[in-house]
Design a protein around this motif. Sequence first.
Motif, short mmCIF file in Angstrom:
data_model
loop_
_atom_site.label_atom_id
_atom_site.label_comp_id
_atom_site.label_asym_id
_atom_site.label_seq_id
_atom_site.Cartn_x
_atom_site.Cartn_y
_atom_site.Cartn_z
N UNK A 438 0.83 -1.19 0.00
CA UNK A 438 0.00 0.00 0.00
C UNK A 438 0.87 1.25 0.00
N UNK A 439 0.71 2.12 -0.98
CA UNK A 439 1.54 3.32 -1.02
C UNK A 439 1.34 4.16 0.24
N UNK A 440 2.42 4.78 0.67
CA UNK A 440 2.39 5.61 1.88
C UNK A 440 1.28 6.66 1.79
N UNK A 441 1.18 7.29 0.60
CA UNK A 441 0.19 8.38 0.45
C UNK A 441 -1.24 7.86 0.65
N UNK A 442 -1.49 6.64 0.16
CA UNK A 442 -2.84 6.08 0.30
C UNK A 442 -3.15 5.81 1.76
N UNK A 447 -5.98 7.73 7.04
CA UNK A 447 -5.99 8.34 8.36
C UNK A 447 -6.62 9.73 8.31
N UNK A 448 -6.24 10.49 7.28
CA UNK A 448 -6.75 11.87 7.20
C UNK A 448 -8.26 11.89 6.96
N UNK A 449 -8.74 10.95 6.15
CA UNK A 449 -10.17 10.89 5.90
C UNK A 449 -10.93 10.63 7.20
N UNK A 450 -10.35 9.81 8.03
CA UNK A 450 -11.08 9.45 9.23
C UNK A 450 -10.93 10.50 10.33
N UNK A 451 -9.67 10.89 10.60
CA UNK A 451 -9.43 11.77 11.75
C UNK A 451 -9.50 13.25 11.42
N UNK A 454 -5.90 17.80 10.02
CA UNK A 454 -5.19 18.65 10.97
C UNK A 454 -4.54 17.90 12.12
N UNK A 455 -5.03 16.70 12.42
CA UNK A 455 -4.46 16.01 13.58
C UNK A 455 -3.62 14.78 13.19
N UNK A 456 -3.39 14.60 11.89
CA UNK A 456 -2.59 13.45 11.46
C UNK A 456 -1.15 13.88 11.20
N UNK A 457 -0.23 13.11 11.76
CA UNK A 457 1.19 13.34 11.51
C UNK A 457 1.71 12.18 10.68
N UNK A 458 2.31 12.50 9.57
CA UNK A 458 2.81 11.44 8.68
C UNK A 458 4.25 11.74 8.32
N UNK A 459 5.09 10.74 8.45
CA UNK A 459 6.50 10.92 8.16
C UNK A 459 6.93 9.94 7.06
#
Length: 493
Positions: A438-442, A447-451, A454-459
Amino acid sequence: MTLHIAANTGCNLGCTYCYEEPDRVMKQKQIDNEYDIDAIMARLEEWKETKPWEPPGMHGGEPLLLRKEHLDQIFAYCYENWDEKRTHIQTNATLIDDDHIELFKKYNVSVGISCDGPIELNRERLARGGGKDVTDHMSARTLSAIERLADEGVPVGLIVVLHDGNAGNDEKLEKLLAQMDKWNAMGIYGHYNPAIPYEDVQTDISLTGERLAEVYLRTWEWMMEPGQDYRSWNPMRDFQNNLLGTSLRNCIVNTCDVYNAGAAQIIKGDGEQTGCGKTWAAVGDGVPFLQGESTDNRYNDPDEQERYEMLKQVPGACDPEYDGPDLGGLRGCRYWAVDQGGCPSAGIDGDYRNRSTFHEAHHALYERIEGDMRRMFPAIRLMTDLPWDAPVSDLAASKQVDIKPFVNMQHGNGGEPNVFRGTAEVEPPFSIITNMDMPFEARQKLYEDYYGEEIVTADPATGSIHADSDVARLQPRADDDGKAGCCGDECDC
Ligand code: SF4
Ligand code: SF4
């Protein structure tokens, strides 16, 4: 995905609803000609390398019309060259004899049998060239073959095609359920397959979406009757699994573009490859036989998802915020993640681009099952707790997502486990079991769709993604009155 050999044998029955009839009419010459066993075997040899995930099996028309030595040859090849050491066949069972049973046992063949109920409900399964008595005789042969195979220990699965003749009114349906009860009591299970409305080529005896919904809901009630725990039928159980996110079972709820019916790949009698036979008829734009090498149309191409991109955006009866005319789409449908438009061959108005005429029935069944599961376990988490268009269907289909349906009922979540209320949560609402493909962006988008972004941190450097979520955000189904969220059935919340 299932892999089949359908060797253009034709069929000794002539069921009025048979979805292969358009193919027979168009390709009668091929049926009259001999199938080419060498071409079939050559293609199987290719599949051994390219499709190692599932052993192919035999499909029809009626595959028992193949010569027995060729059946033996194909079964042996599938059995010996795929790791699982098994194969399968789909048959009307009227021709099964001792030799066939020996072959089934020798090559670990599971036998799918089509039967529409007791003899009096089976009269759409016409004996070719015979009258009612011959048809009834053939139905009796099918019913006794089911029992014989069960006695012999050969695995049997049933397909019951639903149509006016066996489920058009309540009296017929109750007779059908009584027959299913007998089968279930013998340990034989199966699934419904609604007849497709092919008005151009045969008499339409398909059920309306409304009637199909009644049949599904009655069957669910029948399964849930106290003291009958052995009863099970699909799509009812499949839909439970789909809501729990354990998979996305059954091709008719997954994506299946008419040009690339991904759920089935088929070797025809001349060795050509094609896709599911339900797309062989004219569908919407009037072009029959869209798939296969001879048409130059691609099939089983995972990138061809146009129908689903459209369905997701076009409004229809399921969009709670839309009150315009039904345009045949599925925008806003609560069950999008578990029912993506349905079989394209059953598109509304004969147009594969529309949602299926059966979506209404699927929706009603999902609603009932979801309501029952939530009444039993108010704290349960189901696929419908995710945003309606969260891109999780593919993950569910490939078993890469775990929505942790029982997480609120387990210890170790920062609160008391409880069947009634969700408690504090430390886990994300779903986790990717296998994220290698699964690509990182997907994954980030999930996570962003659900949460909320603004509150998701992705590295991207480490692949780490997490949400700094608070407890209220993680309990979207509990409201301030302390009652559980919408049960999804017969309530006003
Ligand atoms: S037995 Fe199967 S293949 Fe034969 S006519 Fe009936 S539905 Fe079609
Ligand atoms: S065309 Fe319909 S029956 Fe065939 S694979 Fe697609 S969804 Fe399934």
